[in-house]
Design a protein around this motif. Structure first.
Motif, PDB file in Angstrom:
ATOM      1  N   ILE A 175      -7.735  -7.229  -5.319  1.00 10.76           N
ATOM      2  CA  ILE A 175      -6.315  -6.903  -4.469  1.00 10.76           C
ATOM      3  C   ILE A 175      -6.835  -7.239  -3.063  1.00 10.76           C
ATOM      4  O   ILE A 175      -7.653  -6.719  -2.288  1.00 10.76           O
ATOM      5  CB  ILE A 175      -6.226  -5.345  -4.777  1.00 10.76           C
ATOM      6  CG1 ILE A 175      -6.062  -5.072  -6.314  1.00 10.76           C
ATOM      7  CG2 ILE A 175      -4.784  -5.136  -3.939  1.00 10.76           C
ATOM      8  CD1 ILE A 175      -5.608  -3.639  -6.505  1.00 10.76           C
ATOM      9  N   CYS A 176      -5.894  -7.993  -2.482  1.00 16.28           N
ATOM     10  CA  CYS A 176      -6.126  -8.526  -1.133  1.00 16.28           C
ATOM     11  C   CYS A 176      -4.759  -7.929  -0.294  1.00 16.28           C
ATOM     12  O   CYS A 176      -3.659  -7.905  -0.563  1.00 16.28           O
ATOM     13  CB  CYS A 176      -6.098 -10.088  -0.728  1.00 16.28           C
ATOM     14  SG  CYS A 176      -7.164 -10.759  -1.907  1.00 16.28           S
ATOM     15  N   LEU A 177      -5.086  -7.057   0.802  1.00 13.68           N
ATOM     16  CA  LEU A 177      -4.203  -6.401   1.660  1.00 13.68           C
ATOM     17  C   LEU A 177      -4.387  -7.139   3.079  1.00 13.68           C
ATOM     18  O   LEU A 177      -5.595  -7.146   3.507  1.00 13.68           O
ATOM     19  CB  LEU A 177      -4.422  -5.160   1.540  1.00 13.68           C
ATOM     20  CG  LEU A 177      -4.129  -4.326   0.306  1.00 13.68           C
ATOM     21  CD1 LEU A 177      -4.552  -2.496   0.563  1.00 13.68           C
ATOM     22  CD2 LEU A 177      -2.619  -4.065   0.186  1.00 13.68           C
ATOM     23  N   ASP A 178      -3.332  -7.389   3.478  1.00 16.24           N
ATOM     24  CA  ASP A 178      -3.326  -7.917   4.950  1.00 16.24           C
ATOM     25  C   ASP A 178      -3.404  -6.613   5.885  1.00 16.24           C
ATOM     26  O   ASP A 178      -3.531  -5.502   5.731  1.00 16.24           O
ATOM     27  CB  ASP A 178      -2.241  -8.621   5.378  1.00 16.24           C
ATOM     28  CG  ASP A 178      -0.830  -7.921   5.507  1.00 16.24           C
ATOM     29  OD1 ASP A 178      -0.798  -6.687   5.466  1.00 16.24           O
ATOM     30  OD2 ASP A 178       0.270  -8.587   5.507  1.00 16.24           O
ATOM     31  N   GLU A 179      -3.944  -7.006   7.353  1.00 16.99           N
ATOM     32  CA  GLU A 179      -4.123  -6.163   8.406  1.00 16.99           C
ATOM     33  C   GLU A 179      -2.946  -4.954   8.347  1.00 16.99           C
ATOM     34  O   GLU A 179      -3.538  -3.722   8.481  1.00 16.99           O
ATOM     35  CB  GLU A 179      -4.614  -6.623   9.713  1.00 16.99           C
ATOM     36  CG  GLU A 179      -5.864  -7.214   9.671  1.00 16.99           C
ATOM     37  CD  GLU A 179      -5.912  -8.345  10.830  1.00 16.99           C
ATOM     38  OE1 GLU A 179      -6.847  -8.143  11.817  1.00 16.99           O
ATOM     39  OE2 GLU A 179      -5.626  -9.624  10.382  1.00 16.99           O
ATOM     40  N   ALA A 180      -1.854  -5.513   8.437  1.00 13.12           N
ATOM     41  CA  ALA A 180      -0.736  -4.336   8.664  1.00 13.12           C
ATOM     42  C   ALA A 180      -0.728  -3.529   7.398  1.00 13.12           C
ATOM     43  O   ALA A 180      -0.457  -2.235   7.607  1.00 13.12           O
ATOM     44  CB  ALA A 180       0.713  -5.000   8.721  1.00 13.12           C
ATOM     45  N   SER A 181      -0.970  -3.787   6.275  1.00 16.61           N
ATOM     46  CA  SER A 181      -1.098  -2.977   4.992  1.00 16.61           C
ATOM     47  C   SER A 181      -2.179  -2.070   5.087  1.00 16.61           C
ATOM     48  O   SER A 181      -2.177  -1.139   4.408  1.00 16.61           O
ATOM     49  CB  SER A 181      -0.869  -4.192   3.787  1.00 16.61           C
ATOM     50  OG  SER A 181       0.019  -4.642   3.743  1.00 16.61           O
ATOM     51  N   ILE A 182      -3.327  -2.625   5.622  1.00 17.71           N
ATOM     52  CA  ILE A 182      -4.358  -1.759   5.666  1.00 17.71           C
ATOM     53  C   ILE A 182      -4.343  -0.587   6.434  1.00 17.71           C
ATOM     54  O   ILE A 182      -4.537   0.634   6.057  1.00 17.71           O
ATOM     55  CB  ILE A 182      -5.687  -2.617   6.181  1.00 17.71           C
ATOM     56  CG1 ILE A 182      -5.873  -3.671   5.079  1.00 17.71           C
ATOM     57  CG2 ILE A 182      -7.047  -1.735   6.312  1.00 17.71           C
ATOM     58  CD1 ILE A 182      -7.138  -4.652   5.915  1.00 17.71           C
ATOM     59  N   ALA A 183      -3.436  -0.584   7.517  1.00 14.86           N
ATOM     60  CA  ALA A 183      -3.029   0.132   8.484  1.00 14.86           C
ATOM     61  C   ALA A 183      -2.467   1.482   7.668  1.00 14.86           C
ATOM     62  O   ALA A 183      -2.469   2.520   7.638  1.00 14.86           O
ATOM     63  CB  ALA A 183      -2.328  -0.147   9.643  1.00 14.86           C
ATOM     64  N   LEU A 185      -2.200   1.920   4.430  1.00 12.98           N
ATOM     65  CA  LEU A 185      -3.175   2.382   3.426  1.00 12.98           C
ATOM     66  C   LEU A 185      -3.934   3.343   3.960  1.00 12.98           C
ATOM     67  O   LEU A 185      -4.236   4.530   3.590  1.00 12.98           O
ATOM     68  CB  LEU A 185      -3.988   1.203   2.842  1.00 12.98           C
ATOM     69  CG  LEU A 185      -5.353   1.789   1.857  1.00 12.98           C
ATOM     70  CD1 LEU A 185      -4.821   2.152   0.591  1.00 12.98           C
ATOM     71  CD2 LEU A 185      -6.172   0.531   1.648  1.00 12.98           C
ATOM     72  N   ALA A 186      -4.570   3.042   5.301  1.00 13.70           N
ATOM     73  CA  ALA A 186      -5.656   4.194   5.929  1.00 13.70           C
ATOM     74  C   ALA A 186      -4.568   5.427   6.138  1.00 13.70           C
ATOM     75  O   ALA A 186      -5.245   6.575   5.976  1.00 13.70           O
ATOM     76  CB  ALA A 186      -6.201   3.456   7.392  1.00 13.70           C
ATOM     77  N   GLY A 187      -3.393   5.195   6.713  1.00 11.33           N
ATOM     78  CA  GLY A 187      -2.457   6.537   7.069  1.00 11.33           C
ATOM     79  C   GLY A 187      -2.375   7.240   5.655  1.00 11.33           C
ATOM     80  O   GLY A 187      -2.514   8.535   5.907  1.00 11.33           O
TER      81      GLY A 187
END
Lengths: 194, 121
Positions: A175-183, A185-187
């Motif tokens: 599963i590849c998530l871009d940087e905006a999505s990682i933020a 996800l972290a939240g």
């Protein structure tokens, strides 16, 4: 591959557990279909770049590749990598006509992508209380995958390996998530850890 | 008197989720274990009249813990809470003497029902 994660250790632990659960659900879907026990392993979480992903494909040949993109508050794509040999053995276990022609192999790859990658992603999203739209899977050749088609620089790579008892089948779901999505996800992981 | 409870899971998130799901009317003294060996140590130290057990753990997995408990005829009530929900895993867990199998993500109402079934609530 850059192993500097955009998520911290606690978030990583939580994500790993969420992936474990999603993987369990995907494995159960497959086990019910073929009545064979799926051996689960611990999901790997790392960071990657478009180049890193490219070398991942090369390391994995000869295999079949399928991808499904998803949209929602997190977006990215899920890729499944299935070995040619494993695909044929599984086709036999699933009563496909033998020997399998290219069309039936392709059909099986797409079917497995829906079951494994789809269930993994759905399990993850459900637990995160998120929503997404999953496109239909399509086959692709990594050699023809041009860099320009990637609109991200770093992605979270969630690598899940499925293996079967008594059959030399193995499949990877990435599963590849871009940087905006990682933020995003972290939240969501922080909310769960509270 | 409080009940000695051990939560054995390698994931902090899962241990937290089990803690949150334990009903407040169960007076429990909770110990945490991160792998099967720690879980067995807790049992042998009298800290696990009730054991919440994960299956996929490093060092010694949940099946290994169940086998050891069966061998030593331990007087511990085991509730397995697992991500591996395949029928064969469930069957094996019951054969090894677990009282209940609950799937992850843990549903607090199912945990409550299991505790009521065993007579702890």
């Amino acid at each position: 591959m850059n192993n500097h994660l955009l998520i911290n250790e606690l978030q990583r632990d939580a994500l790993q557990e969420i992936m474990n659960i999603s993987m369990g659900q995907a494995a159960n879907a497959l086990a019910q279909l073929i009545n064979i026990r799926v051996i689960l392993s611990i999901p790997k979480i790392s960071m990657t770049t478009p180049d890193g992903l490219q070398s991942f494909y090369h390391a994995a040949s000869p295999h079949h590749f399928a991808r499904q993109s998803f949209l929602g508050d997190m977006h990215g794509e899920v890729i499944s990598v299935i070995s040619d040999e494993g695909c044929k053995e599984l086709g036999e276990a699933m009563s496909y006509d033998q020997p399998m022609d290219a069309n039936s192999v392709n059909e099986l790859v797409l079917e497995l992508t829906n079951i494994l990658a789809g269930a993994c992603l759905k399990g993850m999203v459900d637990q995160l209380g998120s929503r997404l739209h999953l496109a239909a899977p399509s086959l692709f050749e990594p050699e023809q995958q041009l860099h320009s088609s990637y609109n991200w620089h770093h992605a979270l790579l969630l690598e899940i390996l499925f293996a079967l008892e008594h059959i030399s089948f193995s499949s990877r779901v990435v599963i590849c998530l871009d940087e905006a999505s990682i933020a995003v996800l972290a939240g969501k992981l922080n909310e769960m850890l509270d | 008197m409080s009940l000695a409870v051990t939560i054995a899971d390698d994931s902090l998130l899962s241990r937290k989720n089990v803690r949150k799901a334990v009903p407040t009317d169960l007076v429990a003294d909770i110990t945490e274990a991160c792998n099967g060996v720690e879980a067995l140590a807790a049992v042998n130290a009298g800290k696990a009249e009730l054991l919440f057990l994960d299956l996929q753990m490093p060092v010694l997995d949940g099946f290994g813990v169940l086998e050891a408990l069966q061998k030593q005829n331990a007087n511990t009530i085991v509730i397995v809470i697992s991500a591996d929900i395949q029928p064969l895993a469930v069957e094996r867990v019951y054969k090894l003497g677990a009282f209940k199998f609950l799937q992850k993500p843990l549903d607090p109402s199912q945990l409550r029902a299991a505790l009521a079934e065993v007579g702890l609530l």
